[in-house]
Motif scaffolding. Structure first.
Motif, PDB file in Angstrom:
ATOM      1  N   ALA A  21       0.893  -1.216  -0.125  1.00 39.53           N
ATOM      2  CA  ALA A  21       0.038  -0.043  -0.132  1.00 39.53           C
ATOM      3  C   ALA A  21       0.877   1.232   0.055  1.00 39.53           C
ATOM      4  O   ALA A  21       2.070   1.507   0.532  1.00 39.53           O
ATOM      5  CB  ALA A  21      -0.852  -0.053   1.191  1.00 39.53           C
ATOM      6  N   LYS A  22       0.395   2.374  -0.754  1.00 40.86           N
ATOM      7  CA  LYS A  22       1.198   3.383  -0.698  1.00 40.86           C
ATOM      8  C   LYS A  22       0.334   4.684  -0.362  1.00 40.86           C
ATOM      9  O   LYS A  22      -0.936   4.670  -0.624  1.00 40.86           O
ATOM     10  CB  LYS A  22       1.752   3.646  -2.324  1.00 40.86           C
ATOM     11  CG  LYS A  22       2.524   2.582  -2.787  1.00 40.86           C
ATOM     12  CD  LYS A  22       2.747   2.734  -4.483  1.00 40.86           C
ATOM     13  CE  LYS A  22       3.461   1.747  -5.045  1.00 40.86           C
ATOM     14  NZ  LYS A  22       3.825   1.866  -6.495  1.00 40.86           N
ATOM     15  N   SER A  23       1.002   5.515   0.086  1.00 41.36           N
ATOM     16  CA  SER A  23       0.237   6.821   0.775  1.00 41.36           C
ATOM     17  C   SER A  23       1.433   7.986   0.742  1.00 41.36           C
ATOM     18  O   SER A  23       2.591   7.731   0.696  1.00 41.36           O
ATOM     19  CB  SER A  23      -0.243   6.709   2.345  1.00 41.36           C
ATOM     20  OG  SER A  23       0.643   6.187   2.933  1.00 41.36           O
ATOM     21  N   TRP A  24       0.864   9.361   1.079  1.00 42.09           N
ATOM     22  CA  TRP A  24       1.752  10.424   0.949  1.00 42.09           C
ATOM     23  C   TRP A  24       1.590  10.846   2.473  1.00 42.09           C
ATOM     24  O   TRP A  24       0.590  10.967   2.884  1.00 42.09           O
ATOM     25  CB  TRP A  24       0.763  11.508  -0.095  1.00 42.09           C
ATOM     26  CG  TRP A  24       1.065  11.098  -1.181  1.00 42.09           C
ATOM     27  CD1 TRP A  24      -0.172  10.688  -1.994  1.00 42.09           C
ATOM     28  CD2 TRP A  24       2.147  11.024  -2.117  1.00 42.09           C
ATOM     29  NE1 TRP A  24       0.145  10.482  -3.649  1.00 42.09           N
ATOM     30  CE2 TRP A  24       1.609  10.646  -3.570  1.00 42.09           C
ATOM     31  CE3 TRP A  24       3.410  11.274  -2.005  1.00 42.09           C
ATOM     32  CZ2 TRP A  24       2.671  10.664  -4.703  1.00 42.09           C
ATOM     33  CZ3 TRP A  24       4.372  11.357  -3.017  1.00 42.09           C
ATOM     34  CH2 TRP A  24       3.869  10.763  -4.575  1.00 42.09           C
ATOM     35  N   LEU A  82      -1.718  12.741   3.641  1.00 40.39           N
ATOM     36  CA  LEU A  82      -2.411  13.570   2.559  1.00 40.39           C
ATOM     37  C   LEU A  82      -2.946  12.457   1.837  1.00 40.39           C
ATOM     38  O   LEU A  82      -3.688  13.010   0.794  1.00 40.39           O
ATOM     39  CB  LEU A  82      -0.895  14.215   1.863  1.00 40.39           C
ATOM     40  CG  LEU A  82       0.068  14.961   2.382  1.00 40.39           C
ATOM     41  CD1 LEU A  82       0.997  15.453   1.202  1.00 40.39           C
ATOM     42  CD2 LEU A  82      -0.912  16.206   3.145  1.00 40.39           C
ATOM     43  N   GLY A  83      -3.109  11.423   1.990  1.00 35.33           N
ATOM     44  CA  GLY A  83      -4.075  10.419   1.406  1.00 35.33           C
ATOM     45  C   GLY A  83      -3.305   9.105   0.639  1.00 35.33           C
ATOM     46  O   GLY A  83      -1.970   9.214   0.714  1.00 35.33           O
ATOM     47  N   SER A  84      -4.180   8.311   0.194  1.00 31.47           N
ATOM     48  CA  SER A  84      -3.603   7.140  -0.608  1.00 31.47           C
ATOM     49  C   SER A  84      -3.032   7.722  -1.938  1.00 31.47           C
ATOM     50  O   SER A  84      -3.601   8.552  -2.772  1.00 31.47           O
ATOM     51  CB  SER A  84      -4.627   6.185  -0.759  1.00 31.47           C
ATOM     52  OG  SER A  84      -4.206   5.177  -1.814  1.00 31.47           O
ATOM     53  N   ALA A  85      -1.796   7.213  -2.370  1.00 33.06           N
ATOM     54  CA  ALA A  85      -1.198   7.473  -3.633  1.00 33.06           C
ATOM     55  C   ALA A  85      -2.177   6.898  -4.758  1.00 33.06           C
ATOM     56  O   ALA A  85      -1.967   7.074  -5.837  1.00 33.06           O
ATOM     57  CB  ALA A  85       0.347   7.010  -3.522  1.00 33.06           C
ATOM     58  N   ALA A  86      -3.032   6.045  -4.445  1.00 29.78           N
ATOM     59  CA  ALA A  86      -3.965   5.195  -5.425  1.00 29.78           C
ATOM     60  C   ALA A  86      -5.001   6.398  -5.734  1.00 29.78           C
ATOM     61  O   ALA A  86      -5.669   6.090  -6.805  1.00 29.78           O
ATOM     62  CB  ALA A  86      -4.483   4.154  -4.900  1.00 29.78           C
ATOM     63  N   SER A 103      -2.847  12.028  -6.698  1.00 33.74           N
ATOM     64  CA  SER A 103      -1.760  12.018  -7.699  1.00 33.74           C
ATOM     65  C   SER A 103      -0.456  12.753  -7.162  1.00 33.74           C
ATOM     66  O   SER A 103      -0.747  13.634  -6.029  1.00 33.74           O
ATOM     67  CB  SER A 103      -2.187  12.748  -9.002  1.00 33.74           C
ATOM     68  OG  SER A 103      -2.449  14.018  -8.633  1.00 33.74           O
ATOM     69  N   LEU A 104       0.518  12.673  -7.538  1.00 40.55           N
ATOM     70  CA  LEU A 104       1.729  13.472  -7.169  1.00 40.55           C
ATOM     71  C   LEU A 104       1.850  14.848  -7.163  1.00 40.55           C
ATOM     72  O   LEU A 104       2.157  15.646  -6.225  1.00 40.55           O
ATOM     73  CB  LEU A 104       3.145  12.906  -8.063  1.00 40.55           C
ATOM     74  CG  LEU A 104       4.486  13.753  -7.775  1.00 40.55           C
ATOM     75  CD1 LEU A 104       4.778  13.680  -6.202  1.00 40.55           C
ATOM     76  CD2 LEU A 104       5.583  13.071  -8.597  1.00 40.55           C
ATOM     77  N   SER A 105       1.125  15.265  -8.270  1.00 43.34           N
ATOM     78  CA  SER A 105       1.012  16.927  -8.348  1.00 43.34           C
ATOM     79  C   SER A 105       0.061  17.423  -7.304  1.00 43.34           C
ATOM     80  O   SER A 105       0.225  18.466  -6.695  1.00 43.34           O
ATOM     81  CB  SER A 105       0.476  17.418  -9.762  1.00 43.34           C
ATOM     82  OG  SER A 105      -0.872  16.601  -9.949  1.00 43.34           O
TER      83      SER A 105
END
Length: 394
Positions: A33-36, A51-55, A58-60
């Motif tokens: 799992a990926k998140s910011w 900042l939420g899930s990377a799914a 978005s990066l921007s």
């Protein structure tokens, strides 16, 4: 320019933190799992903000949110509070619902939640229920309380406490920038009349005559009140009594901890008059109803106002709870029973932790003698096993 790219974010699989720069990290769990996360530091204090899930983010967008958080910190603002404001501040009514749902897990029964809702719905929601919690001020709270502060002092104090709990939750959740100003509000209200803090009690010398009058007619409310007096328990414990709590052969009533104020099981030895009341209720039992003293609807307990109404009809200004005080006064002034036994009969919690730790047993046999003596005092009849035949109330 950041170190990460949309492509590298998508391709990254190694667990850990992957920095983009300026405190922004892509965090990958061992599960994949990926998140910011945005890390900021000011005045030696370091904080991380999700900042939420990377799914989904978005990066921007993650970079934009990180810049926003860093700006708030530099301005001396709390990012959590600011983000919640952007997400939408709840109204007092909405916040109250969240508080009741959260606190309800620790309440012993649903009645407490209903009382909360009833007082808020009657006195608070009409005035400030639809206002957002961060807009509610001290003067607004004072205006709500002033309507009932002197006319209904006990209710007003409960309303004050519940308003404060809701607004403190809002502050802790970041929806308000200050705690509820309840101390200042109270100072702005007139002094309430003093109370002695005790339930109105009937002098124990008058209890025998009252029990005689009470037994002249028969109804479940009269049976319940007589039983409450003879067992010296709280009226709620009598109104909620179920048949599976009684062992008539052993002459014992065991109230489970879930129904006790102190959340401890309480075993009560039944005197002969108390046992006769239970046997009479068994004769009156309809079908498989579980309540010993059913209310008007049969399967629901009688209201807590039922016994109060009965006392008023009998021209008595005492309360059902006050008979516990009468019992305690009688035990202290007219008997040689120890205070320890009387307190145990009332299921009072032992305040001295050392005494509580070393007290062994439930003093059952000593309490049995005490309750027999109390029944002898309450029922002045030649044969206490055979009270006069009552009239049946319809």
């Amino acid at each position: 320019m950041g170190k990460l790219s949309a492509t590298s974010v998508k391709a990254a699989t190694r667990p850990g933190r992957h920095g983009d720069g300026d405190g922004l990290f892509l965090v990958i769990q061992t599960s994949g799992a990926k998140s910011w996360v945005c890390r900021v530091q000011k005045n030696g204090n370091r904080r991380d903000f999700g900042l939420g899930s990377a799914a989904k983010v978005s990066l921007s967008i993650a970079r934009e949110r990180a810049r926003e958080i860093r700006t708030w910190v530099e301005m001396g603002l709390d990012p959590l509070f600011e983000r919640r404001k952007l997400q939408g501040v709840p109204t007092f009514r909405q916040a109250a619902a969240k508080v009741i749902a959260s606190h309800g897990k620790n309440w012993r029964n649903e009645k407490h939640a209903k009382q909360w809702l009833q007082t808020l719905d009657s006195y608070v929601f009409p005035e400030i229920g639809d206002l957002q919690v961060h807009d509610i001020t001290g003067p607004m709270i004072r205006n709500v309380l002033s309507e009932i502060w002197l006319s209904k002092p006990e209710t007003a104090r409960r309303v004050r406490q519940r308003i404060g709990t809701v607004l403190d939750w809002a502050y802790a959740s970041g929806y308000r920038d200050s705690e509820a100003p309840m101390r200042a509000v109270t100072k702005g209200l007139p002094r309430q009349p003093k109370k002695d803090g005790h339930f109105a009690a009937m002098p124990y010398t008058k209890v025998p005559d009252f029990m005689t009058r009470l037994a002249r007619r028969e109804s479940f409310s009269r049976l319940a009140l007589r039983f409450a007096i003879l067992t010296a328990v709280r009226s709620g414990e009598v109104r909620g009594a179920t048949w599976d709590e009684f062992d008539l052969d052993a002459k014992l009533w065991t109230i489970p901890k879930e129904r006790m104020k102190a959340s401890r099981e309480h075993v009560i030895p039944l005197s002969t008059p108390a046992l006769r009341i239970i046997e009479r209720c068994l004769e009156l039992r309809i079908g498989s109803r579980i309540l010993v003293f059913p209310g008007a609807k049969g399967d629901a307990p009688m209201s807590d106002m039922t016994l109060t109404k009965l006392l008023r009809e009998m021209k008595e200004d005492c309360t059902a709870h006050g008979f516990r005080s009468a019992f305690r006064d009688w035990a202290s002034e007219e008997t040689d029973h120890s205070g320890e036994v009387a307190e145990a009969a009332l299921a009072h919690k032992v305040r001295d932790k050392t005494e509580a730790a070393y007290r062994r047993g439930n003093l059952l046999e000593k309490r049995r003698k005490l309750m027999i003596d109390w029944a002898d005092h309450c029922i002045k009849l030649p044969n206490k096993d055979v009270p006069p035949k009552p009239e049946i109330e319809t």
